[in-house]
Scaffold this motif. Structure first.
Motif, PDB file in Angstrom:
ATOM      1  N   ALA A  95       0.824  -1.208   0.000  1.00 19.69           N
ATOM      2  CA  ALA A  95       0.000   0.000   0.000  1.00 19.69           C
ATOM      3  C   ALA A  95       0.857   1.256   0.000  1.00 19.69           C
ATOM      4  CB  ALA A  95      -0.931  -0.008   1.217  1.00 19.69           C
ATOM      5  N   LYS A  96       1.929   1.262   0.804  1.00 18.56           N
ATOM      6  CA  LYS A  96       2.823   2.417   0.811  1.00 18.56           C
ATOM      7  C   LYS A  96       3.514   2.589  -0.544  1.00 18.56           C
ATOM      8  CE  LYS A  96       5.129   1.132   4.441  1.00 18.56           C
ATOM      9  NZ  LYS A  96       6.139   1.108   5.523  1.00 18.56           N
ATOM     10  N   GLY A  97       3.870   1.469  -1.160  1.00 14.76           N
ATOM     11  CA  GLY A  97       4.505   1.561  -2.477  1.00 14.76           C
ATOM     12  C   GLY A  97       3.574   2.059  -3.553  1.00 14.76           C
ATOM     13  N   GLY A  98       2.241   1.971  -3.317  1.00 15.70           N
ATOM     14  CA  GLY A  98       1.297   2.455  -4.320  1.00 15.70           C
ATOM     15  C   GLY A  98       1.448   3.943  -4.582  1.00 15.70           C
ATOM     16  N   LYS A 162      -8.134  17.779  -1.564  1.00 15.14           N
ATOM     17  CA  LYS A 162      -8.512  17.147  -0.309  1.00 15.14           C
ATOM     18  C   LYS A 162      -9.249  15.845  -0.587  1.00 15.14           C
ATOM     19  CE  LYS A 162     -11.094  17.989   3.965  1.00 15.14           C
ATOM     20  NZ  LYS A 162     -11.950  18.956   4.695  1.00 15.14           N
ATOM     21  N   GLY A 163      -8.715  14.755  -0.050  1.00 17.76           N
ATOM     22  CA  GLY A 163      -9.333  13.460  -0.288  1.00 17.76           C
ATOM     23  C   GLY A 163     -10.488  13.198   0.667  1.00 17.76           C
ATOM     24  N   ASP A 164     -11.164  12.098   0.431  1.00 16.26           N
ATOM     25  CA  ASP A 164     -12.266  11.698   1.295  1.00 16.26           C
ATOM     26  C   ASP A 164     -11.746  11.278   2.680  1.00 16.26           C
ATOM     27  OD1 ASP A 164     -13.970  12.136  -0.803  1.00 16.26           O
ATOM     28  OD2 ASP A 164     -13.880  10.061  -1.513  1.00 16.26           O
ATOM     29  N   LEU A 180      -5.980  -6.835  11.289  1.00 21.68           N
ATOM     30  CA  LEU A 180      -6.558  -6.812   9.950  1.00 21.68           C
ATOM     31  C   LEU A 180      -7.362  -5.538   9.721  1.00 21.68           C
ATOM     32  CD1 LEU A 180      -6.996  -8.324   7.303  1.00 21.68           C
ATOM     33  CD2 LEU A 180      -8.963  -9.453   8.349  1.00 21.68           C
ATOM     34  N   ASN A 181      -8.106  -5.102  10.716  1.00 22.62           N
ATOM     35  CA  ASN A 181      -8.877  -3.861  10.579  1.00 22.62           C
ATOM     36  C   ASN A 181      -7.966  -2.656  10.397  1.00 22.62           C
ATOM     37  OD1 ASN A 181     -11.200  -5.363  10.874  1.00 22.62           O
ATOM     38  ND2 ASN A 181     -11.508  -4.834  13.027  1.00 22.62           N
ATOM     39  N   ARG A 182      -6.866  -2.621  11.146  1.00 20.01           N
ATOM     40  CA  ARG A 182      -5.924  -1.513  10.981  1.00 20.01           C
ATOM     41  C   ARG A 182      -5.283  -1.538   9.603  1.00 20.01           C
ATOM     42  NH1 ARG A 182      -4.914  -2.517  16.637  1.00 20.01           N
ATOM     43  NH2 ARG A 182      -3.292  -4.041  16.113  1.00 20.01           N
ATOM     44  N   SER A 183      -4.969  -2.725   9.108  1.00 18.31           N
ATOM     45  CA  SER A 183      -4.389  -2.817   7.762  1.00 18.31           C
ATOM     46  C   SER A 183      -5.374  -2.339   6.704  1.00 18.31           C
ATOM     47  CB  SER A 183      -3.959  -4.262   7.469  1.00 18.31           C
ATOM     48  OG  SER A 183      -2.958  -4.684   8.368  1.00 18.31           O
ATOM     49  N   ARG A 184      -6.637  -2.720   6.865  1.00 22.15           N
ATOM     50  CA  ARG A 184      -7.655  -2.268   5.912  1.00 22.15           C
ATOM     51  C   ARG A 184      -7.780  -0.747   5.924  1.00 22.15           C
ATOM     52  NH1 ARG A 184     -12.352  -6.721   7.403  1.00 22.15           N
ATOM     53  NH2 ARG A 184     -11.521  -8.466   6.145  1.00 22.15           N
ATOM     54  N   THR A 185      -7.747  -0.166   7.113  1.00 15.80           N
ATOM     55  CA  THR A 185      -7.831   1.292   7.200  1.00 15.80           C
ATOM     56  C   THR A 185      -6.622   1.949   6.553  1.00 15.80           C
ATOM     57  OG1 THR A 185      -9.080   1.090   9.268  1.00 15.80           O
ATOM     58  CG2 THR A 185      -8.053   3.217   8.813  1.00 15.80           C
ATOM     59  N   PHE A 186      -5.448   1.372   6.758  1.00 21.77           N
ATOM     60  CA  PHE A 186      -4.248   1.942   6.143  1.00 21.77           C
ATOM     61  C   PHE A 186      -4.303   1.842   4.623  1.00 21.77           C
ATOM     62  CE2 PHE A 186       0.144   1.603   4.626  1.00 21.77           C
ATOM     63  CZ  PHE A 186       0.686   2.746   5.182  1.00 21.77           C
ATOM     64  N   THR A 192      -6.942   6.337  -0.952  1.00 18.47           N
ATOM     65  CA  THR A 192      -7.550   7.661  -1.082  1.00 18.47           C
ATOM     66  C   THR A 192      -6.545   8.672  -1.605  1.00 18.47           C
ATOM     67  OG1 THR A 192      -9.079   7.179   0.720  1.00 18.47           O
ATOM     68  CG2 THR A 192      -8.715   9.492   0.186  1.00 18.47           C
ATOM     69  N   SER A 193      -5.309   8.568  -1.140  1.00 13.12           N
ATOM     70  CA  SER A 193      -4.274   9.487  -1.614  1.00 13.12           C
ATOM     71  C   SER A 193      -3.908   9.208  -3.066  1.00 13.12           C
ATOM     72  CB  SER A 193      -3.036   9.362  -0.721  1.00 13.12           C
ATOM     73  OG  SER A 193      -1.988  10.176  -1.187  1.00 13.12           O
ATOM     74  N   VAL A 194      -3.859   7.935  -3.441  1.00 14.22           N
ATOM     75  CA  VAL A 194      -3.440   7.574  -4.800  1.00 14.22           C
ATOM     76  C   VAL A 194      -4.554   7.826  -5.811  1.00 14.22           C
ATOM     77  CG1 VAL A 194      -2.762   5.642  -6.272  1.00 14.22           C
ATOM     78  CG2 VAL A 194      -1.736   5.911  -4.009  1.00 14.22           C
TER      79      VAL A 194
END
Length: 348
Positions: A95-98, A162-164, A180-186, A192-194
């Motif tokens: 996700a960070k690499g996205g 400004k993203g959602d 898993l919930n924290r990963s989904r949120t991240f 949203t940024s990408v």
């Protein structure tokens, strides 16, 4: 009455073997009773010791089984936690690499469009000149589309919006579900940024593709509207078999007498020069490339619509729920709901 019966009863009462003598007095009876108590006590202690041994063995076996179960459960839990941690780390890394991949994609579009435009400009410099062979109007099409590619890719990188808002991680009943919930949120946060301005990058890719496809346009000659065989000339004109141009007939020599011979010669020379110039102009007009301004403008308009089509579709998808909710308010309400396109460019 059997005389031996009282003896048997006494032996049974005191638990004596038939071969043992019967107690004869009170002291012997007390000694036998004490011996019986000692023997019963020893038997009870032996039985209790055996029961205690069996109980301790059973408890030891149960404790060992429970320890093995706990060790197995702990090993499984540790394995699940390690697997979950590795999975969540991998998800977060991807996700960070996205974000970096999205920026690299936009920079690739910028560099590709710039490099192609430089090569295209060099080719135009070699193929065309301002005086002898001017650049046709269709030569601007690749520059237009490549310029849009650079502009839109730059807007994706530099036009901050400004993203959602991303919701907090949902509550979980265990550690694994919480991870898993924290990963989904991240992942949602990075997406949203990408994807916030992703339609701009898609438009840039479409513009780059159309620009590449239109590169041969200035080097191709559009076909004429009329074929040579379809050209019909007037009765007093001659048809050029090569170009299909309608040429003026050559003038005839004026008739007269010797007195006006000089005047007739000048008249004939003037008529001959005029017809020669007219025939040359007709041939030039027939061989000149047709006016392509109309289809160049049409191609540019269609190309621009295709370029911004991803942006329009993204805006309509965002405005879809608003359009559905306002359907009861009539045409004006539905039309106002189309302002959902503005959510692509909301700043803050």
């Amino acid at each position: 009455m059997d005389k031996a019966r009282p003896g048997r009863l006494m032996r049974a009462r005191y638990g004596l073997n038939s071969s043992l003598p019967m107690p004869r007095n009170k002291d012997e009876k007390a000694a036998v009773f004490a011996a019986r108590i000692t023997l019963a006590t020893q038997r009870d202690e032996s039985a209790r010791a055996a029961d205690q041994s069996r109980l301790e063995a059973a408890l030891s076996e149960l404790a060992a089984a429970e320890a093995a179960d706990r060790a197995e459960a702990k090993a499984e839990l540790d394995a699940d936690r390690a697997s979950s941690a590795a999975f969540n780390d991998a998800v977060m890394t991807v996700a960070k690499g996205g974000i970096d991949r999205a920026r690299a994609s936009s920079e690739f579009v910028q560099k590709a469009a710039t490099a192609i435009f430089a090569l295209y400009t060099g080719a135009l410099t070699l193929a065309f000149s301002v005086t002898n062979n001017p650049l046709p109007a269709r030569g601007i099409l690749p520059s237009l589309f490549l310029g849009f590619a650079v502009l839109l890719a730059t807007a994706y990188l530099a036009f901050l919006t400004k993203g959602d808002r991303v919701k907090d991680p949902a509550d979980a009943s265990g550690t694994l579900q919480a991870q898993l919930n924290r990963s989904r949120t991240f992942v949602q946060w990075t997406n949203t940024s990408v994807l916030n301005r992703a339609p701009l990058l898609r438009c840039a890719v479409v513009a780059l593709g159309i620009g590449v496809v239109s590169l041969p346009a200035p080097f191709l000659t559009p076909p004429s509207h009329h074929a040579v065989a379809d050209v019909v000339c007037a009765a007093d004109q001659q048809k050029d078999p090569t170009t299909g141009a309608c040429l003026a007939a050559w003038p005839t020599i004026p008739t007269g007498n010797a007195a006006d011979a000089t005047l007739r010669q000048k008249l004939f020379e003037a008529q001959l020069a005029e017809v020669t110039a007219s025939r040359a102009a007709a041939r030039t007009g027939a061989t000149a490339p047709p006016d392509d301004t109309g289809w160049v403008v049409g191609t540019a308009v269609v190309g621009v619509l295709l370029i911004f089509l991803p942006l329009i579709l993204a805006g309509l998808r965002r405005a879809g729920p608003k359009i559905k909710d306002s359907a009861s308010s009539g045409f004006l309400g539905s039309l106002a709901s189309l302002t959902g396109l503005n959510t692509l460019f909301k700043t803050g």
